[in-house]
Design an enzyme around this catalytic site. Structure first.
Site, PDB file in Angstrom:
ATOM      1  N   CYS A  74       0.751  -4.422  -2.473  1.00  0.00           N
ATOM      2  CA  CYS A  74      -0.027  -4.368  -3.709  1.00  0.00           C
ATOM      3  C   CYS A  74      -1.412  -5.004  -3.532  1.00  0.00           C
ATOM      4  O   CYS A  74      -2.247  -4.434  -2.849  1.00  0.00           O
ATOM      5  CB  CYS A  74       0.776  -4.983  -4.845  1.00  0.00           C
ATOM      6  N   HIS A 166       5.890  -3.183  -4.742  1.00  0.00           N
ATOM      7  CA  HIS A 166       6.564  -4.426  -4.364  1.00  0.00           C
ATOM      8  C   HIS A 166       7.997  -4.129  -3.956  1.00  0.00           C
ATOM      9  O   HIS A 166       8.862  -4.009  -4.813  1.00  0.00           O
ATOM     10  CB  HIS A 166       6.604  -5.392  -5.555  1.00  0.00           C
ATOM     11  N   GLU A 168       9.731  -6.328  -2.457  1.00  0.00           N
ATOM     12  CA  GLU A 168      10.368  -7.651  -2.440  1.00  0.00           C
ATOM     13  C   GLU A 168      10.950  -8.056  -3.791  1.00  0.00           C
ATOM     14  O   GLU A 168      11.646  -9.047  -3.884  1.00  0.00           O
ATOM     15  CB  GLU A 168       9.364  -8.711  -1.961  1.00  0.00           C
TER      16      GLU A 168
END
Ligand code: GLN
Length: 187
Positions: A74, A166, A168
């Site tokens: 990002c 993202h 994660e």
């Protein structure tokens, strides 16, 4: 793991899940101890200004020139881009791509979706887009690994990996595993 601003903890959790040791990099000397650097999502102008203020931008470029791999998500993708559409904000400029910021429009500024990423296998990759950028130009030598709605959202150039989303935040480990494999010269 670059630790200035952004979702550092979540990335560290994924690396822990992969049993991959990580260091929270705040100072230049620490860069010497890592083979790969993850630049988290957050606010690209804030992270870029801090990098410049502490001379970390030059330090990261130097380490990359000597072989350090870099993975940006990002805001991290934006910082890795050589060009940022309509912006002169500080950046690392490592990758031959153009990034367009906040590119997914108002209604869908933040959303979760499944991405097809053939390099990572058949199962789709769960991804969260939060005021996400996309890649509006890829240079020669940049490989497109995923698109969403005809926009490029995951790219690789040699030992550089950048995601507009993202991975994660949704318990995905495969994007990070790819990066770890790149760092170890296995991908
Ligand atoms: N829109 C942010 C920026 O331009 C990036 C958002 C994010 O990292 N989730 O920096």
């Amino acid at each position: 793991m670059l630790d200035f601003q952004g979702d550092v903890r979540e990335h560290v959790a994924v690396l822990d899940a992969l049993k991959t040791p990580s260091v929270r990099v705040k100072r230049e000397e620490q860069l010497e101890t890592v083979a790969g650097l993850i630049i988290p999502g957050g606010e690209s102008t804030t992270i870029g200004n801090l990098l410049r203020h502490y001379g970390m931008d030059e330090a990261i470029r130097r380490r990359h020139a000597k072989g350090m791999a870099v993975f940006g998500t990002c805001a991290g993708l934006i910082l890795m881009a050589r060009e940022i559409q309509g912006s002169q904000q500080p950046r690392l400029g490592l990758m031959d791509i153009t990034a367009a910021r906040n590119a997914f429009g108002r209604q869908i500024q933040s959303f979760e979706t499944d991405l097809s990423v053939p390099t990572l296998g058949e199962a789709p990759l769960r991804a969260v887009f939060i005021r996400a950028p996309y890649v509006s130009r890829v240079g020669e030598g940049v490989e497109t690994l995923a698109t969403f709605r005809n926009r490029i959202v995951l790219v690789r150039q040699s030992n550089l990996l950048a995601a507009a989303f993202h991975p994660e935040l949704v318990g995905e480990t495969r994007a990070h595993r790819l990066f770890v494999d790149i760092v170890r010269g296995r991908a």
